[in-house]
Design a protein around this motif. Structure first.
Motif, short mmCIF file in Angstrom:
data_model
loop_
_atom_site.label_atom_id
_atom_site.label_comp_id
_atom_site.label_asym_id
_atom_site.label_seq_id
_atom_site.Cartn_x
_atom_site.Cartn_y
_atom_site.Cartn_z
N ALA A 260 0.83 -1.20 0.00
CA ALA A 260 0.00 0.00 0.00
C ALA A 260 0.87 1.25 0.00
O ALA A 260 0.58 2.22 -0.73
CB ALA A 260 -0.93 0.00 1.20
N LEU A 261 1.95 1.26 0.78
CA LEU A 261 2.85 2.42 0.79
C LEU A 261 3.47 2.64 -0.58
O LEU A 261 3.61 3.78 -1.04
CB LEU A 261 3.95 2.24 1.85
CG LEU A 261 3.54 2.51 3.29
CD1 LEU A 261 4.64 2.08 4.25
CD2 LEU A 261 3.21 3.98 3.49
N GLY A 262 3.83 1.55 -1.26
CA GLY A 262 4.40 1.67 -2.61
C GLY A 262 3.42 2.32 -3.58
O GLY A 262 3.78 3.20 -4.35
N VAL A 263 2.17 1.89 -3.54
CA VAL A 263 1.15 2.45 -4.44
C VAL A 263 0.89 3.92 -4.09
O VAL A 263 0.78 4.77 -4.97
CB VAL A 263 -0.15 1.62 -4.37
CG1 VAL A 263 -1.28 2.32 -5.09
CG2 VAL A 263 0.07 0.23 -4.92
N LEU A 264 0.82 4.23 -2.79
CA LEU A 264 0.59 5.62 -2.38
C LEU A 264 1.73 6.53 -2.83
O LEU A 264 1.50 7.63 -3.33
CB LEU A 264 0.40 5.70 -0.86
CG LEU A 264 -0.92 5.15 -0.32
CD1 LEU A 264 -0.88 5.04 1.20
CD2 LEU A 264 -2.08 6.03 -0.76
N ARG A 265 2.96 6.06 -2.69
CA ARG A 265 4.11 6.86 -3.11
C ARG A 265 4.11 7.08 -4.62
O ARG A 265 4.42 8.17 -5.11
CB ARG A 265 5.41 6.21 -2.64
CG ARG A 265 5.58 6.35 -1.15
CD ARG A 265 6.96 5.97 -0.65
NE ARG A 265 6.98 6.15 0.79
CZ ARG A 265 7.15 5.18 1.66
NH1 ARG A 265 7.34 3.94 1.25
NH2 ARG A 265 7.14 5.43 2.95
N LYS A 266 3.75 6.06 -5.38
CA LYS A 266 3.65 6.21 -6.84
C LYS A 266 2.56 7.22 -7.20
O LYS A 266 2.62 7.87 -8.25
CB LYS A 266 3.33 4.87 -7.51
CG LYS A 266 4.51 3.94 -7.56
CD LYS A 266 4.11 2.64 -8.25
CE LYS A 266 5.26 1.66 -8.23
NZ LYS A 266 4.89 0.37 -8.82
N SER A 267 1.58 7.36 -6.32
CA SER A 267 0.49 8.31 -6.55
C SER A 267 0.83 9.71 -6.05
O SER A 267 -0.01 10.61 -6.11
CB SER A 267 -0.79 7.84 -5.84
OG SER A 267 -1.17 6.57 -6.31
N GLY A 268 2.03 9.86 -5.49
CA GLY A 268 2.45 11.16 -5.00
C GLY A 268 2.05 11.45 -3.57
O GLY A 268 2.14 12.59 -3.11
N ILE A 269 1.60 10.45 -2.85
CA ILE A 269 1.21 10.64 -1.45
C ILE A 269 2.32 10.11 -0.56
O ILE A 269 2.64 8.93 -0.59
CB ILE A 269 -0.12 9.92 -1.14
CG1 ILE A 269 -1.23 10.45 -2.04
CG2 ILE A 269 -0.47 10.04 0.33
CD1 ILE A 269 -2.51 9.66 -1.96
N GLU A 270 2.95 11.01 0.19
CA GLU A 270 4.02 10.62 1.12
C GLU A 270 3.43 10.44 2.51
O GLU A 270 2.87 11.37 3.08
CB GLU A 270 5.12 11.68 1.14
CG GLU A 270 5.95 11.73 -0.12
CD GLU A 270 6.70 10.43 -0.39
OE1 GLU A 270 7.19 9.79 0.55
OE2 GLU A 270 6.77 10.05 -1.58
N THR A 271 3.52 9.26 3.01
CA THR A 271 2.98 8.95 4.34
C THR A 271 3.69 7.74 4.90
O THR A 271 4.28 6.95 4.15
CB THR A 271 1.46 8.68 4.28
OG1 THR A 271 0.99 8.45 5.61
CG2 THR A 271 1.13 7.48 3.43
N ASP A 272 3.68 7.63 6.20
CA ASP A 272 4.21 6.43 6.86
C ASP A 272 3.09 5.51 7.33
O ASP A 272 3.35 4.44 7.84
CB ASP A 272 5.06 6.84 8.07
CG ASP A 272 6.36 7.52 7.66
OD1 ASP A 272 6.87 7.22 6.58
OD2 ASP A 272 6.84 8.37 8.44
N SER A 273 1.85 5.97 7.14
CA SER A 273 0.71 5.20 7.62
C SER A 273 -0.32 5.02 6.51
O SER A 273 -1.17 5.88 6.30
CB SER A 273 0.06 5.90 8.82
OG SER A 273 -1.11 5.21 9.18
N PRO A 274 -0.26 3.88 5.80
CA PRO A 274 -1.28 3.66 4.77
C PRO A 274 -2.68 3.54 5.36
O PRO A 274 -3.65 3.92 4.74
CB PRO A 274 -0.84 2.36 4.09
CG PRO A 274 0.03 1.67 5.08
CD PRO A 274 0.67 2.75 5.89
#
Length: 167
Positions: A26-40
């Motif tokens: 989930a973190l990988g997909v969020l980062r590819k979407s431009g969302i930086e977070t440590d908590s998916p």
């Protein structure tokens, strides 16, 4: 061709899943979407209009502790320690044999629209008041019918807490 359920292997070839592996993906997909977070979980949660937060993933670790039996503390599972449906039969005629026949054939609850003076006869000694649910519907005489039922139960040694049903 029909395959028995025990022979179906729908997850064969897939590695076992864990919450940590889901978090990584989930973190990988969020980062590819431009969302930086440590908590998916936080990034993918949503809130309903009435303020209830819905998480993106639930698993067995999200379950509450043992909720106990219905009717026992912590009172989260209903009012009776028996599960399933009741089979309720309505009786408008004071016919003890009909009531007995229904109970012998699977009825677990009686809906009685009888006069209070008929209750003792209809609920003969062979009917265990603490094993069935009784709904009394005596119209304007419901309070009198309830008193009659409570007195009958008391004579048979059934505590009021042992009776279930509705007035």
């Amino acid at each position: 061709m029909t395959v028995p359920p025990e022979e179906l292997r729908t997850a064969d070839g897939f590695p076992p899943t864990t919450r940590e592996r889901w978090r990584e993906l989930a973190l990988g997909v969020l980062r590819k979407s431009g969302i930086e977070t440590d908590s998916p979980e936080e990034a993918l949660s949503s809130t309903t209009y009435d303020g209830v937060t819905i998480a993106p993933l639930y698993d067995s670790s999200d379950l509450p502790g043992d909720p106990g039996l219905p009717g026992a503390a912590p009172y989260v599972r209903g009012a009776r320690p028996v599960g399933g449906w009741e089979v309720r039969q309505r009786h408008e005629v004071a016919d003890r044999q009909a009531v007995l026949a229904d109970l012998e054939n699977g009825v677990t609850s009686l809906w009685l629209t009888l006069e209070p003076e008929d209750l003792a006869r209809v609920l003969g000694e062979e009917i265990h008041l603490d094993l069935i649910s009784i709904v009394l519907d005596a119209g304007e005489r419901t309070a009198e019918a309830a008193g009659t039922l409570f007195a009958l139960a008391e004579r048979r040694g059934v505590a009021r807490g042992g009776l279930t049903g509705n007035l």
